[in-house]
Write a protein that holds these residues in place. Structure first.
Motif, mmCIF file in Angstrom:
data_model
loop_
_atom_site.group_PDB
_atom_site.id
_atom_site.type_symbol
_atom_site.label_atom_id
_atom_site.label_comp_id
_atom_site.label_asym_id
_atom_site.label_seq_id
_atom_site.Cartn_x
_atom_site.Cartn_y
_atom_site.Cartn_z
ATOM 1 N N GLY A 223 42.794 40.833 -9.892
ATOM 2 C CA GLY A 223 43.940 39.950 -9.761
ATOM 3 C C GLY A 223 43.964 39.176 -8.446
ATOM 4 O O GLY A 223 44.953 38.502 -8.152
ATOM 5 N N ASN A 224 42.882 39.267 -7.674
ATOM 6 C CA ASN A 224 42.830 38.607 -6.364
ATOM 7 C C ASN A 224 44.020 39.011 -5.486
ATOM 8 O O ASN A 224 44.655 38.170 -4.841
ATOM 9 N N PRO A 232 50.456 47.507 4.119
ATOM 10 C CA PRO A 232 51.114 48.677 3.528
ATOM 11 C C PRO A 232 52.416 48.356 2.798
ATOM 12 O O PRO A 232 52.695 48.921 1.731
ATOM 13 N N PHE A 233 53.244 47.459 3.337
ATOM 14 C CA PHE A 233 54.516 47.140 2.698
ATOM 15 C C PHE A 233 54.282 46.563 1.302
ATOM 16 O O PHE A 233 54.932 46.973 0.320
ATOM 17 N N ASP A 234 53.362 45.607 1.193
ATOM 18 C CA ASP A 234 53.087 44.992 -0.104
ATOM 19 C C ASP A 234 52.308 45.940 -1.013
ATOM 20 O O ASP A 234 52.466 45.901 -2.234
ATOM 21 N N LEU A 235 51.465 46.775 -0.413
ATOM 22 C CA LEU A 235 50.721 47.742 -1.219
ATOM 23 C C LEU A 235 51.662 48.701 -1.932
ATOM 24 O O LEU A 235 51.439 49.049 -3.097
ATOM 25 N N LYS A 236 52.733 49.112 -1.267
ATOM 26 C CA LYS A 236 53.700 49.999 -1.923
ATOM 27 C C LYS A 236 54.333 49.318 -3.136
ATOM 28 O O LYS A 236 54.589 49.964 -4.156
ATOM 29 N N ALA A 237 54.568 48.014 -3.035
ATOM 30 C CA ALA A 237 55.117 47.282 -4.177
ATOM 31 C C ALA A 237 54.123 47.257 -5.341
ATOM 32 O O ALA A 237 54.503 47.444 -6.510
ATOM 33 N N LEU A 238 52.848 47.040 -5.040
ATOM 34 C CA LEU A 238 51.818 47.046 -6.085
ATOM 35 C C LEU A 238 51.703 48.430 -6.727
ATOM 36 O O LEU A 238 51.522 48.546 -7.946
ATOM 37 N N ILE A 243 52.452 52.159 -11.293
ATOM 38 C CA ILE A 243 53.042 53.396 -11.834
ATOM 39 C C ILE A 243 53.900 53.083 -13.057
ATOM 40 O O ILE A 243 53.916 53.827 -14.045
ATOM 41 N N ALA A 244 54.611 51.958 -13.016
ATOM 42 C CA ALA A 244 55.502 51.605 -14.119
ATOM 43 C C ALA A 244 54.755 51.048 -15.313
ATOM 44 O O ALA A 244 55.072 51.385 -16.476
ATOM 45 N N ASP A 245 53.729 50.194 -15.069
ATOM 46 C CA ASP A 245 53.119 49.446 -16.163
ATOM 47 C C ASP A 245 51.646 49.764 -16.405
ATOM 48 O O ASP A 245 51.084 49.326 -17.429
ATOM 49 N N ARG A 246 50.999 50.457 -15.463
ATOM 50 C CA ARG A 246 49.564 50.713 -15.530
ATOM 51 C C ARG A 246 48.736 49.433 -15.608
ATOM 52 O O ARG A 246 47.655 49.388 -16.180
ATOM 53 N N LYS A 247 49.269 48.375 -15.055
ATOM 54 C CA LYS A 247 48.525 47.115 -14.957
ATOM 55 C C LYS A 247 49.151 46.268 -13.863
ATOM 56 O O LYS A 247 50.288 46.487 -13.448
ATOM 57 N N LEU A 248 48.350 45.304 -13.389
ATOM 58 C CA LEU A 248 48.807 44.388 -12.366
ATOM 59 C C LEU A 248 48.568 42.961 -12.837
ATOM 60 O O LEU A 248 47.599 42.699 -13.544
ATOM 61 N N GLY A 249 49.452 42.057 -12.413
ATOM 62 C CA GLY A 249 49.221 40.654 -12.706
ATOM 63 C C GLY A 249 48.282 40.073 -11.661
ATOM 64 O O GLY A 249 47.435 40.753 -11.103
ATOM 65 N N SER A 250 48.437 38.809 -11.383
ATOM 66 C CA SER A 250 47.650 38.153 -10.352
ATOM 67 C C SER A 250 48.581 37.339 -9.481
ATOM 68 O O SER A 250 49.759 37.127 -9.793
ATOM 69 N N GLN A 251 48.038 36.850 -8.351
ATOM 70 C CA GLN A 251 48.864 36.026 -7.477
ATOM 71 C C GLN A 251 49.300 34.744 -8.188
ATOM 72 O O GLN A 251 50.362 34.218 -7.932
#
Length: 251
Positions: A223-224, A232-238, A243-251
């Protein structure tokens, strides 16, 4: 998601110590340093992106220095004013007074220039003047670490302010005088708090309960999102999204 304390061995990248406004972000020479390698410097500025963890690092280091039996204090710059005795978050005014009357060294972690500048444009100048006056008789035995966002630090004027009110060692000679011999190292050493490496991202995620760390890191790269994940602050958000969705979007 429950917030946790995750201590990592952070790296500090040297920056040009006499930067002008237009080349302030220029990297200096030398390899990245660890805390134990810069701790004995006397005047240090640590530049960090928002969310990179500069406050956490400063507080944690102050505690570690104290655990070794040394004098160390954590102070928020915007709290340094006429009521200086109320500004200490780690260490106390009584300990500060006792240190002043001793011959011991002390470590001060002053956080953060950007927060001070939000109060008033002169907040940093006022704070540095007050702090410099309070430690005036002990300047040669103080180690001072100042944190700031890059966009809040006015390279030339703020550096001059520190050198004027928090001096250490012999005054620097003019550039013309230095041209005839080896130059003296600048008093204020500049470092940038480096972002988390992939291994550190994985370690951080594991502490937050992610079992499929490899899949999580792969999703970040697909997802770049590495630029976000290295803070660390943004990593906690990711991590929360994963944990909620088991997937990430992209920027």
């Amino acid at each position: 998601m429950i917030d946790k304390v995750v201590e990592l061995i952070r790296r500090f990248e040297p920056m040009s110590s006499r930067s002008r406004e237009w080349d302030f972000l220029t990297a200096g020479s030398g390899r990245p340093q660890r805390w134990h390698e810069i701790e004995d410097e006397h005047r240090v500025l640590i530049i960090a992106d928002p969310g990179a963890g500069k406050t956490f690092e400063a507080k944690t280091r102050a505690r570690k220095v104290r655990e070794r039996g040394r004098k160390a204090f954590f102070i928020r710059i915007e709290k340094i004013d006429a009521s200086f005795d109320q500004a200490f978050e780690i260490g106390t005014a009584e300990e500060f007074t006792a240190w002043l009357g001793s011959t011991e060294e002390a470590w001060f972690f002053l956080d953060s220039v950007d927060e001070a500048q939000l109060e008033t444009p002169r907040a940093l100048e006022d704070a540095v003047r007050v702090f410099g006056a309070r430690i005036h008789d002990a300047l040669e035995r103080t180690h001072i670490f100042i944190t700031s966002r890059g966009d809040a630090w006015r390279a030339l004027s703020d550096q001059t302010l520190i050198e004027q009110h928090l001096p250490y060692g012999e005054p620097e000679h003019s550039e013309e005088e230095n041209n005839t011999s080896g130059k003296r190292d600048p008093m204020l050493k500049l470092f940038r708090l480096a972002g988390l490496s992939e291994d550190e991202i994985a370690l951080f995620a594991g502490h937050y309960g992610i079992s499929d760390v490899g899949d999580f890191v792969d999703a970040i790269k697909r997802g770049n999102l590495l630029t976000l994940a290295e803070r660390p602050f943004d990593l906690k958000a990711l991590i929360g999204v994963w944990i909620a969705d088991r997937k990430l979007g992209s920027q």
